[in-house]
Design a protein around this motif. Structure first.
Motif, PDB file in Angstrom:
ATOM      1  N   ASN A  16      68.335  63.037 -25.755  1.00  0.00           N
ATOM      2  CA  ASN A  16      69.792  63.017 -25.563  1.00  0.00           C
ATOM      3  C   ASN A  16      70.150  63.251 -24.098  1.00  0.00           C
ATOM      4  O   ASN A  16      71.034  62.580 -23.548  1.00  0.00           O
ATOM      5  N   SER A  17      69.457  64.184 -23.451  1.00  0.00           N
ATOM      6  CA  SER A  17      69.703  64.452 -22.029  1.00  0.00           C
ATOM      7  C   SER A  17      69.352  63.232 -21.184  1.00  0.00           C
ATOM      8  O   SER A  17      70.070  62.885 -20.238  1.00  0.00           O
ATOM      9  N   LEU A  18      68.247  62.573 -21.526  1.00  0.00           N
ATOM     10  CA  LEU A  18      67.825  61.384 -20.789  1.00  0.00           C
ATOM     11  C   LEU A  18      68.841  60.255 -20.962  1.00  0.00           C
ATOM     12  O   LEU A  18      69.157  59.537 -20.007  1.00  0.00           O
ATOM     13  N   ALA A  19      69.359  60.098 -22.186  1.00  0.00           N
ATOM     14  CA  ALA A  19      70.354  59.052 -22.439  1.00  0.00           C
ATOM     15  C   ALA A  19      71.614  59.299 -21.621  1.00  0.00           C
ATOM     16  O   ALA A  19      72.213  58.366 -21.074  1.00  0.00           O
ATOM     17  N   LYS A  20      72.049  60.552 -21.515  1.00  0.00           N
ATOM     18  CA  LYS A  20      73.250  60.877 -20.734  1.00  0.00           C
ATOM     19  C   LYS A  20      73.044  60.616 -19.243  1.00  0.00           C
ATOM     20  O   LYS A  20      73.973  60.210 -18.533  1.00  0.00           O
ATOM     21  N   LYS A  21      71.818  60.832 -18.757  1.00  0.00           N
ATOM     22  CA  LYS A  21      71.541  60.560 -17.347  1.00  0.00           C
ATOM     23  C   LYS A  21      71.677  59.082 -17.021  1.00  0.00           C
ATOM     24  O   LYS A  21      71.975  58.706 -15.894  1.00  0.00           O
ATOM     25  N   PHE A  22      71.430  58.231 -18.040  1.00  0.00           N
ATOM     26  CA  PHE A  22      71.558  56.791 -17.843  1.00  0.00           C
ATOM     27  C   PHE A  22      72.944  56.273 -18.223  1.00  0.00           C
ATOM     28  O   PHE A  22      73.150  55.070 -18.358  1.00  0.00           O
ATOM     29  N   GLY A  23      73.876  57.208 -18.433  1.00  0.00           N
ATOM     30  CA  GLY A  23      75.254  56.813 -18.663  1.00  0.00           C
ATOM     31  C   GLY A  23      75.626  56.521 -20.096  1.00  0.00           C
ATOM     32  O   GLY A  23      76.720  55.998 -20.354  1.00  0.00           O
ATOM     33  N   GLU A  24      74.751  56.826 -21.058  1.00  0.00           N
ATOM     34  CA  GLU A  24      75.061  56.604 -22.460  1.00  0.00           C
ATOM     35  C   GLU A  24      75.733  57.837 -23.050  1.00  0.00           C
ATOM     36  O   GLU A  24      75.687  58.934 -22.498  1.00  0.00           O
ATOM     37  N   GLU A  25      76.366  57.650 -24.213  1.00  0.00           N
ATOM     38  CA  GLU A  25      77.097  58.750 -24.842  1.00  0.00           C
ATOM     39  C   GLU A  25      76.172  59.801 -25.450  1.00  0.00           C
ATOM     40  O   GLU A  25      76.438  60.994 -25.374  1.00  0.00           O
ATOM     41  N   GLY A  26      75.087  59.369 -26.084  1.00  0.00           N
ATOM     42  CA  GLY A  26      74.187  60.295 -26.744  1.00  0.00           C
ATOM     43  C   GLY A  26      74.793  60.857 -28.015  1.00  0.00           C
ATOM     44  O   GLY A  26      75.785  60.347 -28.557  1.00  0.00           O
ATOM     45  N   LEU A  27      74.200  61.946 -28.489  1.00  0.00           N
ATOM     46  CA  LEU A  27      74.653  62.568 -29.731  1.00  0.00           C
ATOM     47  C   LEU A  27      75.778  63.564 -29.504  1.00  0.00           C
ATOM     48  O   LEU A  27      76.637  63.756 -30.350  1.00  0.00           O
ATOM     49  N   TYR A  28      75.771  64.252 -28.377  1.00  0.00           N
ATOM     50  CA  TYR A  28      76.772  65.287 -28.102  1.00  0.00           C
ATOM     51  C   TYR A  28      77.037  65.371 -26.619  1.00  0.00           C
ATOM     52  O   TYR A  28      76.312  64.811 -25.817  1.00  0.00           O
TER      53      TYR A  28
END
Length: 285
Positions: free
Chosen positions: A273-285
């Motif tokens: 989830n942290s990695l997804a947010k670093k790439f600009g995605e929403e993620g889970l939370y």
């Protein structure tokens, strides 16, 4: 409307968390939950020092990674293909056919697998022998076991997994396709530049959730498929917990294995989830 779902999670997910305390006890059913001896990290040390730990970890990770690499993309591909079908009757027929295996139990799925790939009376081996070949040990060959599990999972659940992606595809603004057509994009270009980006967030969320279940490879399927010749590649944490915890009655030791699975899943979810947010995605939370 949310009450039944909340009640389910409270009763079957949150209340049982108290049972994790067994991992720090020498639990005895006769003494009870509160009167059993507290032993600290004794069973953790025993579990990680056990020579079987690396074998269990290898088998579990290998089966799970094969599912992520081959099973996870299949529902996406099938949903994209169905989205391109314009004949509604044919589309519904295909959906019905690929959904049906989901409603069959693993007992039936494995039974069908034995009927098809059994060495003695299996249909495939009968065809091979009738053409002058030799029987192939599909079900007892350790080299084929992981692939067989993955193929079973794809056949049983891939169709059902397309439901979420078809719903995501239905939410894409049709004006985007019209704009792409005006710009001269063909169907393939529309899929690459409109359809796939439109469901990217759904794919990432489901991938994160799947990583959280990386240690959950399905007890029933593997237990039914396991036999002596493939035991060293089939034994995973789920079957180990059943064998040690239920059959041998070592409840505290088995709880350690279950807790280890949960901790690994939690770490992977938070990291992904942290990695997804670093790439600009929403993620889970």
């Amino acid at each position: 409307m949310a009450a039944p779902g909340l009640l389910f999670f409270i009763i079957f997910k949150y209340v049982p968390l108290w049972g994790l305390l067994l991992a720090f006890q020498n639990y005895s059913p006769y003494l009870g939950f509160w009167n059993s001896e507290w032993v600290g990290l004794k069973y953790f040390n025993e579990f990680f020092a056990n020579p079987e730990f690396l074998l269990l970890f290898r088998n579990t990770m290998a089966i799970s990674l094969l599912n992520i690499a081959f099973f996870f993309p299949i529902p996406i591909v099938v949903a994209l293909l169905l989205n391109e079908v314009r004949k509604l009757a044919f589309k519904k027929l295909v959906q019905t056919v690929i959904y049906l295996p989901h409603f069959l139990s693993w007992v039936i799925i494995v039974g069908i697998c034995f009927l098809i790939f059994g060495q003695g009376t299996g249909i495939v081996n009968q065809l091979i022998r009738s053409n002058g070949g030799h029987s192939i040990e599909f079900l007892t060959n350790p080299d084929l076991f992981w692939g067989m599990l993955t193929a079973q999972s794809i056949w049983k659940e891939a169709g059902w997994g397309t439901i979420i992606f078809l719903a995501a595809l239905a939410g894409i603004n049709s004006e985007l396709y019209e704009a792409a057509q005006i710009d001269g994009a063909n169907r393939w270009q529309q899929m690459l530049n409109v359809t796939i980006p439109g469901i990217r967030s759904t794919i990432i969320v489901l991938l994160i959730l799947r990583l959280g279940q990386v240690m959950e490879v399905g007890f029933e399927q593997i237990y039914l498929m396991m036999s002596g010749p493939v035991a060293h590649v089939a034994d995973v944490f789920d079957t180990y917990v059943y064998r040690v915890g239920i059959q041998q009655g070592r409840f505290s030791y088995a709880t350690v294995a279950g807790l280890f699975k949960s901790v690994v899943g939690l770490i992977l979810v938070i990291s992904a989830n942290s990695l997804a947010k670093k790439f600009g995605e929403e993620g889970l939370y």
